[in-house]
Write a protein that holds these residues in place. Structure first.
Motif, mmCIF file in Angstrom:
data_model
loop_
_atom_site.group_PDB
_atom_site.id
_atom_site.type_symbol
_atom_site.label_atom_id
_atom_site.label_comp_id
_atom_site.label_asym_id
_atom_site.label_seq_id
_atom_site.Cartn_x
_atom_site.Cartn_y
_atom_site.Cartn_z
ATOM 1 N N THR A 1 0.853 -1.223 0.075
ATOM 2 C CA THR A 1 -0.047 0.174 0.020
ATOM 3 C C THR A 1 0.995 1.108 0.025
ATOM 4 O OG1 THR A 1 -1.527 -0.970 1.228
ATOM 5 C CG2 THR A 1 -1.770 1.388 1.007
ATOM 6 N N ARG A 2 1.945 1.151 0.782
ATOM 7 C CA ARG A 2 2.717 2.416 0.909
ATOM 8 C C ARG A 2 3.432 2.610 -0.436
ATOM 9 N NH1 ARG A 2 3.131 7.068 1.829
ATOM 10 N NH2 ARG A 2 5.223 7.780 2.425
ATOM 11 N N MET B 1 1.097 4.289 -2.724
ATOM 12 C CA MET B 1 0.777 5.679 -2.778
ATOM 13 C C MET B 1 1.886 6.510 -3.051
ATOM 14 S SD MET B 1 -0.592 5.216 1.260
ATOM 15 C CE MET B 1 -0.267 6.976 2.008
ATOM 16 N N GLN C 1 2.164 6.718 -6.667
ATOM 17 C CA GLN C 1 0.952 7.735 -7.069
ATOM 18 C C GLN C 1 1.415 9.150 -7.077
ATOM 19 O OE1 GLN C 1 -2.981 7.051 -5.216
ATOM 20 N NE2 GLN C 1 -3.755 7.084 -7.383
ATOM 21 N N ALA C 2 2.066 9.643 -5.641
ATOM 22 C CA ALA C 2 2.465 10.686 -5.671
ATOM 23 C C ALA C 2 3.646 11.042 -6.277
ATOM 24 C CB ALA C 2 2.962 11.079 -4.103
#
Ligand code: SAH
Length: 353
Positions: A301-302, A305, A308-309
């Motif tokens: 998950t990290r 994220m 995506q950033a």
């Protein structure tokens, strides 16, 4: 003085006093006040001798930050408490950890930050990296202030001096460091001793880490008395094993172990069983493999994220970093995670009870 100065000092000492115990040789090679490996350099990263998990990806320190937060909450959020890292290298893990928990002001306000670091060179690196953060340094674990304690140690225990014993004719002999006929360092067999090992074939080697056990015992007694927990991450054996693991690494390649004291990193596999036993009455959780620990803490998950950033051009890099940390062919299974905690702690994130 030349880079070979420590070799000369140790050879003179052996000529004067006889063969040296291996822990004394290793302690000088790593931490001699003037010529020790860690005393004189920052060995980490691509330009250095080896790379560690926090230097591979910010995700490592961030997930450990989340772990610390959850461990602190599960122990009733003591305030204040000592948040200490042992052997913090460049300070990267601590910086990433603090960023990950910055949104929980109760935690950061309660945490009294300490770094246990023997190398002045690396203390300077840590000071630069953690500029603006209120942090104190200690030379040794026993110099930490009293009270509830949350400890993180990544690749610290593998750098502590070890003893080796060699079996000959059913007897275990301490291995010492002497000189060969050409004046080079060589292992010599010392007197027979009585370590608690079963007889083994001739030439079998067993290693122990008295300093690691001493520190684990210190932490265990403190955690059992004052709470909270210690997280030990390192490469090594889940159970005590026969076999020689002492290794030297220089410029990301293996190097003869005794050849150039002070100029190569010396490490040995960590015996997690021995650490857990030494830490009693603290409760031990694990060890679990690093890959499984990071997956349970949510590294996928990290990574998603972060990707995506950071944008599509970074996606492959971030996936590659994650793979290095968790893949069984990389650090995922060789590296293991052991937690020590107050006996009343029933569960800790990412670890088996
Ligand atoms: N944790 C860091 C660095 C690992 S290298 C990382 O993961 O990147 C080992 C670290 O332990 C270095 O900071 C070294 O200086 C420190 N160290 C080694 N032996 C030590 C000792 N006996 N006492 C205190 N620090 C020690």
């Amino acid at each position: 003085m030349s880079a070979a100065a420590l070799g000369t000092i140790l050879a003179e000492r052996i000529r004067a006093e006889g063969p040296l115990p291996l822990p004394a040789f290793m302690a000088a090679a790593l931490m001699h006040p003037r010529f020790g490996y860690y005393t004189t350099r920052d060995p980490l990263g691509g330009q250095g001798d080896f790379t560690t998990a926090p230097e591979i990806s910010q995700m490592f320190g961030e997930l450990i930050g989340v772990w610390c937060l959850l461990a602190w909450q599960s122990m009733g959020m003591p305030s204040p408490f000592v948040l200490a890292e042992l052997g913090p290298g460049r300070g990267t893990l601590m910086a990433d950890l603090l960023r990950a928990v910055a949104s929980v002001p109760d935690f950061t306000a309660a945490a009294d930050l300490w770094l246990v670091e023997a190398s002045p060179t690396l203390r300077n690196r840590q000071r630069q990296r953690l500029d603006g953060v209120a942090v104190s340094w200690a030379e040794r674990v026993e110099d930490l202030p009293p009270g509830p304690l949350l400890v993180v140690a990544n690749e610290f225990f593998d750098a502590l001096p070890i003893e080796q014993f060699e079996c000959q004719g059913g007897l275990w002999h301490r291995r010492l460091v002497g000189l060969d006929s050409a004046g080079g360092f060589a292992f010599v067999r010392g007197p027979a001793v009585e370590p608690p090992f079963a007889p083994a074939p001739d030439g079998a080697i067993v290693e122990t880490c008295p300093e690691g056990r001493r520190i684990a015992a210190l932490l265990g007694a403190r955690l059992a008395r004052d709470g909270i927990a210690a997280l030990v991450i390192d490469y090594g054996h889940a159970r005590t094993a026969v076999g020689e693991t002492l290794q030297a690494v220089k410029s990301h390649a293996f190097h003869p172990v005794l050849a150039t004291p002070g100029q190569a990193d010396l490490t040995a596999h960590v015996d997690f069983q021995a650490l857990a036993e030494a830490a009693m009455p603290a409760r031990a959780f694990g060890p679990v493999e690093q890959g499984s620990f990071l997956v349970r803490l949510g590294i996928h998950t990290r990574a998603g994220m972060l990707a995506q950033a950071a944008g599509p051009e970074m996606t492959a890099d971030i996936a590659g970093q994650m793979r290095r940390l968790i893949d069984p062919t990389e650090m995922g299974t060789l590296f293991k995670v052991l937690a020590l905690a107050h006996p009343a702690v029933a569960l800790l994130p990412g670890l088996d009870p």
